[in-house]
Design a protein around this motif. Structure first.
Motif, PDB file in Angstrom:
ATOM      1  N   THR A 122       1.880 -12.576   3.679  1.00 27.17           N
ATOM      2  CA  THR A 122       2.235 -12.141   4.558  1.00 27.17           C
ATOM      3  C   THR A 122       4.101 -12.115   3.902  1.00 27.17           C
ATOM      4  OG1 THR A 122       3.240 -13.819   5.334  1.00 27.17           O
ATOM      5  CG2 THR A 122       1.755 -13.310   6.401  1.00 27.17           C
ATOM      6  N   SER A 123       4.552 -11.033   4.309  1.00 28.16           N
ATOM      7  CA  SER A 123       5.765 -10.766   3.762  1.00 28.16           C
ATOM      8  C   SER A 123       6.908 -12.549   3.752  1.00 28.16           C
ATOM      9  CB  SER A 123       7.357  -9.748   4.897  1.00 28.16           C
ATOM     10  OG  SER A 123       7.101 -10.295   5.468  1.00 28.16           O
TER      11      SER A 123
ATOM     12  N   THR B 271       1.025  -0.860  -0.088  1.00 31.50           N
ATOM     13  CA  THR B 271       0.016  -0.269   0.115  1.00 31.50           C
ATOM     14  C   THR B 271       1.074   1.079   0.084  1.00 31.50           C
ATOM     15  OG1 THR B 271       0.122   0.014   2.471  1.00 31.50           O
ATOM     16  CG2 THR B 271      -1.513  -0.932   1.181  1.00 31.50           C
TER      17      THR B 271
ATOM     18  N   ASP C 145       9.066  -8.074   9.916  1.00 32.38           N
ATOM     19  CA  ASP C 145       7.241  -8.380  10.771  1.00 32.38           C
ATOM     20  C   ASP C 145       6.757  -8.344   9.566  1.00 32.38           C
ATOM     21  OD1 ASP C 145       5.491  -6.172   9.428  1.00 32.38           O
ATOM     22  OD2 ASP C 145       6.828  -4.991  10.318  1.00 32.38           O
ATOM     23  N   PRO C 146       5.302  -9.447   9.699  1.00 30.49           N
ATOM     24  CA  PRO C 146       4.437  -9.771   8.540  1.00 30.49           C
ATOM     25  C   PRO C 146       4.220  -8.521   7.183  1.00 30.49           C
ATOM     26  CG  PRO C 146       3.515 -10.959  11.090  1.00 30.49           C
ATOM     27  CD  PRO C 146       4.411  -9.819  11.153  1.00 30.49           C
ATOM     28  N   ALA C 147       3.856  -7.596   8.023  1.00 28.04           N
ATOM     29  CA  ALA C 147       3.491  -6.204   6.876  1.00 28.04           C
ATOM     30  C   ALA C 147       4.787  -5.622   6.381  1.00 28.04           C
ATOM     31  CB  ALA C 147       2.335  -5.743   7.431  1.00 28.04           C
ATOM     32  N   THR C 148       5.453  -6.210   6.698  1.00 24.26           N
ATOM     33  CA  THR C 148       6.594  -5.172   5.586  1.00 24.26           C
ATOM     34  C   THR C 148       7.744  -6.381   4.970  1.00 24.26           C
ATOM     35  OG1 THR C 148       6.642  -3.578   9.031  1.00 24.26           O
ATOM     36  CG2 THR C 148       8.491  -3.281   6.513  1.00 24.26           C
TER      37      THR C 148
ATOM     38  N   TRP D  28      -8.502  -9.494  -2.557  1.00 23.02           N
ATOM     39  CA  TRP D  28      -8.565  -8.175  -1.696  1.00 23.02           C
ATOM     40  C   TRP D  28      -9.134  -6.255  -2.361  1.00 23.02           C
ATOM     41  CZ3 TRP D  28      -6.048  -4.226  -3.895  1.00 23.02           C
ATOM     42  CH2 TRP D  28      -5.065  -4.433  -4.866  1.00 23.02           C
TER      43      TRP D  28
ATOM     44  N   THR E 194       5.103  -1.671   2.759  1.00 21.36           N
ATOM     45  CA  THR E 194       3.929  -1.774   4.067  1.00 21.36           C
ATOM     46  C   THR E 194       3.277  -2.656   2.608  1.00 21.36           C
ATOM     47  OG1 THR E 194       4.632  -0.004   4.860  1.00 21.36           O
ATOM     48  CG2 THR E 194       2.540  -1.877   5.581  1.00 21.36           C
ATOM     49  N   LEU E 195       2.449  -3.978   3.153  1.00 19.78           N
ATOM     50  CA  LEU E 195       1.413  -5.476   2.993  1.00 19.78           C
ATOM     51  C   LEU E 195       0.564  -4.070   3.217  1.00 19.78           C
ATOM     52  CD1 LEU E 195       3.436  -8.508   2.757  1.00 19.78           C
ATOM     53  CD2 LEU E 195       3.317  -6.479   1.109  1.00 19.78           C
ATOM     54  N   ARG E 196      -0.906  -4.873   2.851  1.00 17.02           N
ATOM     55  CA  ARG E 196      -2.181  -4.090   2.443  1.00 17.02           C
ATOM     56  C   ARG E 196      -2.406  -5.380   3.197  1.00 17.02           C
ATOM     57  NH1 ARG E 196      -5.171  -1.794  -1.252  1.00 17.02           N
ATOM     58  NH2 ARG E 196      -3.855  -1.590  -2.624  1.00 17.02           N
ATOM     59  N   ASP E 197      -3.498  -4.407   4.249  1.00 14.38           N
ATOM     60  CA  ASP E 197      -3.826  -5.834   5.521  1.00 14.38           C
ATOM     61  C   ASP E 197      -5.233  -6.787   4.668  1.00 14.38           C
ATOM     62  OD1 ASP E 197      -4.345  -6.374   8.216  1.00 14.38           O
ATOM     63  OD2 ASP E 197      -5.798  -4.357   8.209  1.00 14.38           O
TER      64      ASP E 197
END
Lengths: 293, 513
Positions: free
Chosen positions: B120-121, B92, B152-155, B220, B106-109
């Motif tokens: 995830t990452s 995102t 982390d899972p979102a990065t 998504w 930063t990954l999409r939630d």
């Protein structure tokens, strides 16, 4: 056989003359030979005179058969392509004839294991669908005019080998062959002087029929892109290139298609007429027909 | 050959603002009969594509047919929008460190694969490492990537060895750099039943016939209006057009080129085109005499009539260009030194002491326009006394001969490149992966190396223009034309746009009654 024995050549001519279809076929063949020899001079334009501004013009006074997708004169290309077709027909059938007759002669004359080995090999070749085998051979040798000729030649070899062998099997039992053996003639001389002339008739018939199929096979190979390479003209290739234009430029496919059709038809008609005269099985029928008033 | 260069649809440059007139000017399809809003009714769209994908593993396939399907199945971190500007997709937002060497995404939630497992990452790291470690098709896009990590899972953090101004294009230009699912890959199912996070998922694959996609409810983004898309393989363009007219299919990109002009005048099917970033060219083998002499290559440049070649090969559905990059790109460089001048060409050949030259020109039946164009080229070169022997090979053989340097010249194209680096580096750098024609000019090498890491866009553009001028002047490639992307669809289809990068997106398409 009837009393007054005529020469084979004379009988052939007579028979052909009486059969209007055969006369037509012969006429087309003669025309084809003339075009095949003189095509480049008869052609009104060069086969590779590209003029993209004049692409896909319908038949007109300037271009009797129209122009193709590169603006080339279709008539010129059809005329010049006749030579390729004839060349392929003659050379490939020549290959098949020489190879097939040689193999058939040896197999039929010597019999035994040589016969078994040679004819089983021929059976294997014969078992393949004609075009599949030709495509396989071209795939190995690479596409081109020469390989197309070789491929078609190989494909038609077994037919000639079988016909020859069958003829040899009966002729070798004849008294005159035994006589030749008894005076000490060599095998090669007997095959050449005594056997071959006596099995020629069916071979001639088969040759003319095979020419038709060889030309058709070349067209098929060219259509598949495995025959003569562009920009040289070939009927099969022209059909292939024209197939995308059937709806808006019919002349691209129709004229080369008609050329293939007429050529194959002519060879078939002449071949049929020849068979009527020369084939021993048909002979009695045609003789009988002749003697009835 | 591990990489089928034609199949590789390339990447879009983040900062290249393409002025894609064809895409922006009234391309949105409007269903005049008011059926547009009825799109929510779903339905299955049948799309006819020109051939069958070799496999559906996005990292391993190089066939365009595969990517036509995969575009709708997979996601990338970022993706090109209609103007080929890179916009958020699975990522995102992103930041770049001061030294340009660390990029943090930063990954999409809530992004999920179509089987329900979260994306995830770890999946991003796995996907990129797979490409890099196994040296897959797009490994060259990661040439400056030192490491990819997921703190982390979102990065996702991408560390570079040198500034890479076109990193976003490399990571999102096309689905060849898609994020794949580890279990799907390791089970081997990815080849026929890939699991992605895109708007559709693969529901069935009938070899030799079709691939069936159904809507991915875990997607998504905006929920696709279609229930599904079925891609059928129709090799013959005449048949594809018939199918489109009879309503058997509602979309195709396999139209007979000679009919496009008249089709565009009608309103059903709708036929539209956009200028593409593809280019077609002739390369001469500089390892062979006399093509090592730039004067001889230039002479051939003057002997060619590009207008005629384009007309014959593409029926006018292309734009003549003497450089690689099309007019629509911000990197377009207006330079056309070669006029069609056979007399000048003859004179140049005389001066170079070349007579009775024969050129072995290699083309492939896989791309029939090369066979057509070669015949026109042969006729044009005959006018200046060069005999052209056209060699038509199937593509596997063609690639083999190219790799061995076994050719006098060849004609081929590059599809989907967007960043100038993709247009020039691999082809014209003396150490380039696709420099099969052995072009070597130290000045070009220097410019290409320098432009590769230049972060100032003005300086970068200038470097590429200097390089392009040298490449054209040396006739490393003799550029011919940029073709148009031409696609047609039924009047019932709404919400579809032709994209200049040839990506086929059905995510916002609706099918009326």
């Amino acid at each position: 056989m009837s009393g007054g024995r005529e020469s084979t050549g004379r009988r052939v001519l007579d028979a052909l003359r009486r059969d209007p279809l055969a006369v037509g076929g012969t006429f087309v063949l003669l025309l084809l030979i003339v075009v095949g020899v003189a095509g480049p001079w008869l052609a009104p334009a060069g086969v590779n005179d590209v003029d993209v501004d004049a692409m896909l013009r319908p038949p007109s006074g300037a271009h009797l058969f129209g122009t193709d997708e590169l603006g080339r004169d279709v008539l010129s290309r059809v005329l010049v392509a006749a030579r390729v077709s004839l060349e392929v027909g003659v050379v490939s059938v020549g290959i098949a004839l020489v190879a097939g007759v040689t193999l058939g002669l040896f197999a039929g004359y010597y019999r035994g294991w040589l016969d078994s080995v040679l004819m089983r090999c021929m059976d294997v070749l014969f078992a393949f669908p004609v075009l599949l085998l030709a495509v396989a051979i071209v795939a190995v040798l690479g596409p081109g005019l020469l390989t197309a000729m070789v491929a078609i030649g190989v494909v038609y070899t077994p037919i000639f080998a079988r016909i020859t062998r069958a003829g040899v099997l009966s002729v070798r039992e004849q008294v005159f062959v035994r006589a030749a053996v008894s005076i000490g003639a060599s095998d090669l001389r007997i095959m050449r002087r005594h056997v071959l002339p006596n099995i020629a008739a069916p071979l001639i018939v088969q040759t003319s029929l095979s020419l038709a199929f060889a030309i058709l096979s070349e067209a098929a190979l060219s259509f598949l892109g495995l025959g003569i390479q562009p920009p040289a003209p070939a009927w099969g290739r022209m059909l292939f290139d024209g197939r995308g234009f059937v709806t808006d430029a019919w002349w691209l496919g129709v004229f080369p298609g008609a050329a293939i059709f007429l050529t194959v038809l002519a060879f078939n008609l002449v071949g049929d007429a020849l068979r009527d005269v020369l084939d021993p099985r048909q002979l009695t029928v045609s003789e009988a027909r002749r003697s009835t008033p | 050959m591990s990489r089928n260069k034609l199949g590789v649809i390339g990447a879009a440059l983040t900062l290249a603002v393409g002025v894609l007139s064809g895409c922006t000017g009234g391309e949105a399809v409007d269903v005049g009969d008011g059926g547009g809003s009825a799109g929510g009714a779903g339905g299955v769209l049948n799309a006819a594509i020109g051939g069958e994908p070799d496999q559906l593993d996005p990292h391993k396939t190089s066939a365009y047919y595969s990517f036509e399907v995969l575009e709708n199945v997979y996601d990338t971190l970022v993706e090109p929008d209609a103007d080929l500007k890179m916009v958020p997709a699975l990522a995102t937002k992103w930041t770049t460190s001061e030294d340009q060497l660390t990029w943090t995404f930063t990954l999409r939630d809530g992004a999920k694969f179509s089987d329900g497992s979260p994306l995830t990452s770890e999946d991003v790291v796995y996907s990129y490492e797979r490409i890099i470690k196994q040296k897959l098709n797009t490994a060259y896009k990661f040439a400056t990537v030192k490491s990819v990590t997921g703190p982390d899972p979102a990065t996702v953090v991408v560390t570079l060895s040198a500034p890479t101004p076109n990193l976003l294009a490399n990571l999102g230009g096309f689905k060849g750099v898609a994020i794949v699912e580890k279990t799907n890959v390791e089970s081997g199912k990815v080849k026929t039943a890939p699991v992605g996070s895109g708007p559709f998922k693969v529901a069935g694959y009938t070899s030799g016939d079709s691939i069936k996609l159904v809507r991915n409810d875990a997607y998504w983004g905006d929920k696709p209006k279609l229930d599904g898309v079925t891609f059928t393989f129709v090799k013959d363009p005449t048949v594809a057009l018939q199918n489109l007219r009879s309503g058997q299919v509602q979309w195709t990109d396999n139209l007979p080129p000679q009919q496009v002009k008249s089709l565009r005048d009608g309103d059903d099917p709708v036929v539209e085109s956009a200028p593409s970033t593809d280019y077609w060219y002739v390369a001469l083998n500089e390892a062979r005499k006399p093509f090592d002499n730039p004067e001889v290559r230039r002479a051939i440049g003057y002997a060619l009539d590009r207008e005629a070649i384009t007309k014959a090969a593409k029926f006018g559905l292309a734009t003549v260009n003497q450089t690689a990059i099309p007019k629509s790109s911000a990197f377009f460089y207006d330079y056309a030194p070669y006029s069609h001048d056979p007399d000048k060409a003859k004179q140049m050949l005389d001066q170079a002491g070349v007579a009775n030259l024969t050129l072995d020109l290699m083309v492939t039946s896989e791309y029939p326009e090369t066979v057509t164009a070669a015949q026109v080229i042969a006729a044009q070169l005959k006018d200046v006394g060069i005999t052209v022997k056209i060699r038509t090979l199937d593509f596997a053989q063609w690639l083999d001969e190219q790799a061995k340097g076994n050719f006098g010249g060849f004609m081929l194209g590059w599809l989907g490149n967007v960043d100038p680096d993709e247009f020039y580096y691999a082809q014209h750098h003396s150490g380039g992966t696709f420099n099969f024609h052995k072009y070597a000019n130290p000045a070009v090498d220097k410019l290409l190396d320098q432009a590769r890491t230049e972060t100032d866009q003005g300086a970068r553009k200038q470097a590429y223009e200097q390089a392009a001028k040298l490449i054209v002047d040396d006739a490393s490639y003799l550029y011919l034309y940029n073709p148009d992307v031409v696609q047609g669809w039924s009047k019932k289809v709404s919400g579809y746009d032709v994209r200049s990068d040839r990506a086929i997106r059905f995510r916002s398409v609706a099918l009326g009654k």
